[in-house]
Design an enzyme around this catalytic site. Structure first.
Site, PDB file in Angstrom:
ATOM      1  N   ASP A   1       7.058  21.486  12.135  1.00  0.00           N
ATOM      2  CA  ASP A   1       7.529  20.205  11.593  1.00  0.00           C
ATOM      3  C   ASP A   1       6.437  19.644  10.694  1.00  0.00           C
ATOM      4  OD1 ASP A   1       9.828  18.062  12.107  1.00  0.00           O
ATOM      5  OD2 ASP A   1       7.931  16.981  11.881  1.00  0.00           O
TER       6      ASP A   1
ATOM      7  N   ARG B   1      19.715  23.337  15.099  1.00  0.00           N
ATOM      8  CA  ARG B   1      20.666  22.953  16.143  1.00  0.00           C
ATOM      9  C   ARG B   1      22.074  23.477  15.932  1.00  0.00           C
ATOM     10  NH1 ARG B   1      20.031  16.655  16.313  1.00  0.00           N
ATOM     11  NH2 ARG B   1      19.333  17.012  14.171  1.00  0.00           N
TER      12      ARG B   1
ATOM     13  N   TYR C   1       5.891   8.443   6.698  1.00  0.00           N
ATOM     14  CA  TYR C   1       6.095   8.405   8.152  1.00  0.00           C
ATOM     15  C   TYR C   1       4.897   7.768   8.854  1.00  0.00           C
ATOM     16  CZ  TYR C   1      10.157  11.445   7.610  1.00  0.00           C
ATOM     17  OH  TYR C   1      11.391  11.960   7.266  1.00  0.00           O
TER      18      TYR C   1
END
Length: 356
Positions: free
Chosen positions: A81, A35, A157
Site C-alpha cells: 500500500d 477483494r 493522507y
C-alpha cells in the site's frame, strides 16, 4: 532528459517498456490482487488486518500470485500500500473496516520533525522480503513491478489524516506554508527513493509511481508538487539503477500529461480513464510508452460494452506504438472475476490492427 529504456528482455511487459510494439499487447491491471477475488478475501481473513497482510511475506506473496494463476498477466505488482511509507517514517497508520486509512494527521512543524527517514528501510524489511520471494516465484515471462505512492498524494493522507474530497488542509499547507510543505515533500522524496531503490535491489524489474490525486492541483502547483518530486525520484533511479524503467501515473493530469512526461523523464505513463485515446496517440505516445486506460466500471458491466471499449483501446493505442493494456484506475471490489477472464481472452485473441 528521458530515462534510459529497459534492456532487451524476453518478457513482453519489459519489451514494451523498451519501445517495442508487442502484439498482443502486454497486460496487467491495477489492483489485480484484490477483494474481487474470493481467494484474496480468504487470505486476507487469515492474515487479520490489512497491514498484517502487507507486512507478512507469505501472505503478501500469495495474494500477488493469485491473479497470475487465474489470468496469466504479463506483470505482477508487489502487494502493498502507498501508506507504508508514512508508517515507516513513524506516523501512526491504521486501516479501519468501512472507513479506509486513518492516520494521525500532521498539524505543525513539531509533527514534521518527528518523521525519520533513517528508519524506513528497517521498517520495510518484510516488504522487501516479499519482493525477493516474488522474484523467485513468478513465471519466467512475467515481470515484477515495484511501486510507491508519489509524494503529493502520500502527503495528502498525512496531512488530512485519511482520504479527502477537496484536500483543503493539504492545499492550505502547500499554498500558505510552502516552505514547511516543501520539507514534507523533500522527506517523502528521500524516503520513497530509498524504498524504491531497495525494491529494485530485491528483484523489482520496473517501478510505478502512483500520483492518484495529481489532478487536484492547478498547473503551477502541479509542476511544483507533482512533476518536480517525481522527476527527482525518477532521476535518482536513472542514475543509481540505470535501465530500470519508471512508469508515472499522474491521475487527472489531463492536458498536462505531455508536460509531465517531458519534465519527469519517465519511460512509461499510465493514462487515466478520462484521457481520449486518439489524443494520446498524437500527444503522449511520441514521448513515452503508454499504459491504460479501460474504465474499471466496464469490467463491472461486462458484455458488449466492455468488448467495445476494449476494442477501441486495442485499435487506437496498440499495434503501431508500444502500449501496455491496463485500466484507468484500479479494479473495484464488485468486479465479477469472469469479466476479467473475458477481457484477457479478447486481448490475447485480438487481430493486430491493419494500420499497424
Amino acid at each position: 532528459m528521458s530515462q534510459t529504456p529497459a534492456a532487451p528482455s524476453s518478457k513482453p511487459f519489459l519489451r514494451a517498456l523498451g519501445g517495442e510494439a508487442v502484439w498482443p499487447p502486454p497486460v496487467w491491471l491495477m489492483r489485480q490482487a484484490g477483494r474481487y477475488l474470493p481467494e484474496y478475501r480468504a487470505t486476507r481473513a487469515d492474515a487479520g488486518g490489512f497491514l498484517d497482510l502487507c507486512y507478512t511475506p507469505d501472505f503478501a506473496v500469495e495474494v500477488t500470485l493469485q491473479p497470475l494463476r487465474r489470468y496469466n498477466f504479463d506483470a505482477a505488482i508487489l502487494f502493498s500500500d502507498i501508506l507504508v511509507v508514512p508508517h515507516a517514517l513513524g506516523q501512526h497508520v491504521a486501516f479501519k473496516q468501512g472507513e479506509g486509512p486513518v492516520l494521525d494527521a500532521l498539524k505543525d512543524e513539531a509533527d514534521l520533525a518527528k518523521l525519520d527517514t533513517g528508519r524506513v528501510l528497517d521498517h520495510m524489511r518484510p516488504v522487501l522480503e516479499t519482493v525477493a520471494g516474488l522474484s523467485k516465484a513468478i513465471p519466467e515471462t512475467t515481470a515484477l513491478i515495484g511501486f510507491a505512492g508519489a509524494p503529493w498524494t502520500v502527503a495528502t493522507y498525512m496531512i488530512e489524516g485519511g482520504g479527502s474530497k477537496d484536500f483543503a488542509t493539504t492545499k492550505a499547507w502547500a499554498y500558505g506554508r510552502p516552505d514547511l510543505f516543501a520539507r514534507l515533500i523533500d522527506t517523502l522524496v528521500t524516503a520513497t527513493g530509498d524504498y524504491l531503490i531497495a525494491q529494485i535491489d530485491a528483484g523489482a524489474e520496473a517501478i510505478q509511481i502512483f500520483d492518484t490525486w495529481a489532478g487536484a492541483l492547478p498547473e503551477a502547483d502541479f509542476m511544483r508538487w507533482v512533476v518536480d518530486p517525481i522527476g527527482r525520484i525518477a532521476a535518482r533511479i536513472r542514475s543509481e539503477r540505470p535501465g530500470v524503467p519508471v512508469i508515472g501515473f499522474p491521475r487527472g493530469a489531463g492536458v498536462l500529461y505531455p508536460t509531465f512526461v517531458r519534465e519527469t523523464g519517465v519511460v512509461g505513463v499510465s493514462l487515466d480513464t478520462s484521457v481520449p485515446c486518439d489524443w494520446a496517440v498524437e500527444a503522449v505516445q511520441p514521448l513515452a510508452v503508454t499504459q491504460g486506460n479501460l474504465d474499471p466500471i466496464h469490467l463491472v458491466a461486462g458484455g458488449d460494452a466492455q468488448d467495445a471499449a476494449t476494442d477501441h483501446i486495442l485499435r487506437t493505442l496498440c499495434g503501431k506504438n508500444p502500449h501496455i493494456f491496463n485500466l484507468g484506475h484500479g479494479i473495484v471490489p464488485q468486479t465479477p472475476p469472469e469479466n476479467v477472464a473475458r477481457l484477457m481472452e479478447r486481448i490475447r485473441n485480438a487481430a493486430r490492427p491493419v494500420e499497424a
